[in-house]
Design a protein around this motif. Sequence first.
Motif, mmCIF file in Angstrom:
data_model
loop_
_atom_site.group_PDB
_atom_site.id
_atom_site.type_symbol
_atom_site.label_atom_id
_atom_site.label_comp_id
_atom_site.label_asym_id
_atom_site.label_seq_id
_atom_site.Cartn_x
_atom_site.Cartn_y
_atom_site.Cartn_z
ATOM 1 N N ARG A 1 -17.577 9.515 0.514
ATOM 2 C CA ARG A 1 -17.196 8.883 1.729
ATOM 3 C C ARG A 1 -16.138 9.949 2.518
ATOM 4 N NH1 ARG A 1 -16.960 2.666 1.888
ATOM 5 N NH2 ARG A 1 -17.114 2.976 3.951
ATOM 6 N N ARG A 2 -15.850 9.581 3.790
ATOM 7 C CA ARG A 2 -14.827 10.362 4.305
ATOM 8 C C ARG A 2 -13.617 9.554 4.555
ATOM 9 N NH1 ARG A 2 -16.828 15.234 6.137
ATOM 10 N NH2 ARG A 2 -18.988 15.761 5.918
ATOM 11 N N ALA A 3 -12.480 10.330 4.948
ATOM 12 C CA ALA A 3 -11.286 9.697 5.373
ATOM 13 C C ALA A 3 -11.398 9.391 6.977
ATOM 14 C CB ALA A 3 -10.079 10.352 4.976
ATOM 15 N N ALA A 4 -11.274 8.239 7.413
ATOM 16 C CA ALA A 4 -11.259 7.798 8.799
ATOM 17 C C ALA A 4 -9.991 8.029 9.395
ATOM 18 C CB ALA A 4 -11.601 6.148 8.839
ATOM 19 N N THR A 5 -8.961 8.070 8.606
ATOM 20 C CA THR A 5 -7.627 8.527 9.137
ATOM 21 C C THR A 5 -7.012 9.425 8.429
ATOM 22 O OG1 THR A 5 -6.582 6.728 8.209
ATOM 23 C CG2 THR A 5 -7.341 6.178 10.349
ATOM 24 N N ALA B 1 -0.388 10.833 0.271
ATOM 25 C CA ALA B 1 -0.332 10.511 -1.136
ATOM 26 C C ALA B 1 0.487 9.317 -1.436
ATOM 27 C CB ALA B 1 0.178 12.020 -1.959
ATOM 28 N N GLY B 2 0.158 8.451 -2.436
ATOM 29 C CA GLY B 2 0.925 7.449 -2.555
ATOM 30 C C GLY B 2 0.919 6.168 -1.947
ATOM 31 N N THR B 3 0.031 6.203 -0.966
ATOM 32 C CA THR B 3 -0.133 4.978 -0.215
ATOM 33 C C THR B 3 -1.474 4.325 -0.621
ATOM 34 O OG1 THR B 3 -1.717 6.097 1.463
ATOM 35 C CG2 THR B 3 0.587 6.127 1.848
ATOM 36 N N LEU B 4 -1.452 2.956 -0.519
ATOM 37 C CA LEU B 4 -2.610 2.015 -0.623
ATOM 38 C C LEU B 4 -3.740 2.349 0.052
ATOM 39 C CD1 LEU B 4 -1.259 -1.634 -1.427
ATOM 40 C CD2 LEU B 4 -1.596 0.426 -3.282
ATOM 41 N N LEU B 5 -4.728 2.430 -0.619
ATOM 42 C CA LEU B 5 -6.056 2.678 0.138
ATOM 43 C C LEU B 5 -6.629 1.229 0.736
ATOM 44 C CD1 LEU B 5 -7.973 5.056 0.888
ATOM 45 C CD2 LEU B 5 -9.586 4.373 -0.859
ATOM 46 N N THR B 6 -7.022 1.191 1.983
ATOM 47 C CA THR B 6 -7.826 0.172 2.537
ATOM 48 C C THR B 6 -9.251 0.441 3.061
ATOM 49 O OG1 THR B 6 -6.936 0.420 4.867
ATOM 50 C CG2 THR B 6 -5.500 -1.085 3.557
ATOM 51 N N GLU B 7 -9.841 -0.594 3.244
ATOM 52 C CA GLU B 7 -11.225 -0.379 3.656
ATOM 53 C C GLU B 7 -11.367 0.370 5.000
ATOM 54 O OE1 GLU B 7 -14.806 -0.151 2.567
ATOM 55 O OE2 GLU B 7 -13.853 -0.969 0.907
ATOM 56 N N GLN B 8 -10.425 -0.005 5.704
ATOM 57 C CA GLN B 8 -10.508 0.782 7.245
ATOM 58 C C GLN B 8 -10.007 2.143 7.157
ATOM 59 O OE1 GLN B 8 -8.420 -2.133 6.415
ATOM 60 N NE2 GLN B 8 -10.039 -3.659 6.975
ATOM 61 N N ALA B 9 -9.577 2.726 5.963
ATOM 62 C CA ALA B 9 -9.238 4.044 5.983
ATOM 63 C C ALA B 9 -10.329 4.910 5.664
ATOM 64 C CB ALA B 9 -8.041 4.203 5.031
ATOM 65 N N VAL B 10 -11.613 4.274 5.138
ATOM 66 C CA VAL B 10 -12.852 5.169 4.804
ATOM 67 C C VAL B 10 -13.795 4.682 5.671
ATOM 68 C CG1 VAL B 10 -11.991 5.441 2.188
ATOM 69 C CG2 VAL B 10 -13.702 3.638 3.149
ATOM 70 N N THR B 11 -14.625 5.901 6.057
ATOM 71 C CA THR B 11 -16.040 5.688 6.669
ATOM 72 C C THR B 11 -17.198 6.608 6.194
ATOM 73 O OG1 THR B 11 -16.936 6.011 9.026
ATOM 74 C CG2 THR B 11 -15.283 7.605 8.210
ATOM 75 N N PRO C 1 -2.065 -10.335 -0.117
ATOM 76 C CA PRO C 1 -3.513 -10.332 0.268
ATOM 77 C C PRO C 1 -3.676 -9.864 1.718
ATOM 78 C CG PRO C 1 -2.440 -12.431 -0.789
ATOM 79 C CD PRO C 1 -1.515 -11.423 -0.530
ATOM 80 N N ALA C 2 -2.636 -10.148 2.649
ATOM 81 C CA ALA C 2 -2.971 -9.603 3.832
ATOM 82 C C ALA C 2 -3.069 -8.164 4.130
ATOM 83 C CB ALA C 2 -1.883 -9.987 4.720
ATOM 84 N N MET C 3 -2.673 -7.304 3.117
ATOM 85 C CA MET C 3 -2.920 -5.884 3.229
ATOM 86 C C MET C 3 -4.202 -5.422 2.885
ATOM 87 S SD MET C 3 0.360 -4.618 1.150
ATOM 88 C CE MET C 3 -0.206 -2.692 1.312
ATOM 89 N N SER C 4 -5.264 -6.254 2.363
ATOM 90 C CA SER C 4 -6.626 -5.935 2.076
ATOM 91 C C SER C 4 -6.958 -4.612 1.316
ATOM 92 C CB SER C 4 -7.611 -6.091 2.956
ATOM 93 O OG SER C 4 -7.320 -5.312 4.176
ATOM 94 N N PRO C 5 -6.308 -4.195 0.370
ATOM 95 C CA PRO C 5 -6.442 -2.984 -0.503
ATOM 96 C C PRO C 5 -7.777 -2.886 -1.065
ATOM 97 C CG PRO C 5 -5.129 -4.397 -1.794
ATOM 98 C CD PRO C 5 -5.235 -4.980 -0.523
ATOM 99 N N VAL C 6 -8.287 -1.736 -1.480
ATOM 100 C CA VAL C 6 -9.414 -1.554 -1.959
ATOM 101 C C VAL C 6 -9.377 -1.595 -3.710
ATOM 102 C CG1 VAL C 6 -11.388 0.015 -2.587
ATOM 103 C CG2 VAL C 6 -10.470 0.028 -0.346
ATOM 104 N N ALA C 7 -10.117 -2.653 -3.983
ATOM 105 C CA ALA C 7 -9.937 -2.837 -5.624
ATOM 106 C C ALA C 7 -10.237 -1.285 -6.418
ATOM 107 C CB ALA C 7 -10.881 -3.877 -6.174
#
Length: 190
Positions: A72-76, A80-90, A56-62
């Motif tokens: 939306r746009r990639a903030a960073t 490929a293959g990484t979990l997407l988090t809310e901070q990674a999009v803007t 749960p500490a990772m806060s991935p996007v459901a």
Amino acid sequence: MFALCAGLVAAGALGTAYAFTSVNDTQEVLVVSRDINRGETIEAGDLSVVRVSVDPAMSPVAGSQKGELEGRRAATDLWAGTLLTEQAVTDSLVPVKGQSLVGISLTPAQMPSESLYSGDSVRIVTTPGDQGEVTNEDPVTIEAVVVGVSRAPETGETVVDVSVPEGDAADLAARAATGRVALVLDTRER
């Protein structure tokens, strides 16, 4: 002996139940399907839904939010293959249209000791020349907004990225290159 056997069977049953619930405690989350560079628009085929056991500490996007992220746009940079988090999009890019991003390298004497944060309003002020000559003229100042702050440990300087109107960017960059500027933090009251 009978009590010991019963205890071992009970412990084994509890261990099996724990292992079963740990393995089956998965959720649907979004994973990046292809490399996405910072600032690129996220499209439908860029994300996949997978079932994984997530800390749960990772806060991935459901996984259910896949449609909401399209456009939306990639903030960073996203690999490929990484979990997407809310901070990674803007929703917006920096700098926005009509603005430019300028990096200013400052010594501790050229800036306040108060920590700077993204969104702070600042003024970049031209300081006197090598001889310390001070004139009666008002110093040249350029208003800016802090976008990011990083430290350069090898020089002890702080690099402050500021957003300024496009028309002020070249002048600010030239002044900053001389090292004859100081940063003034303006009020944080909104």
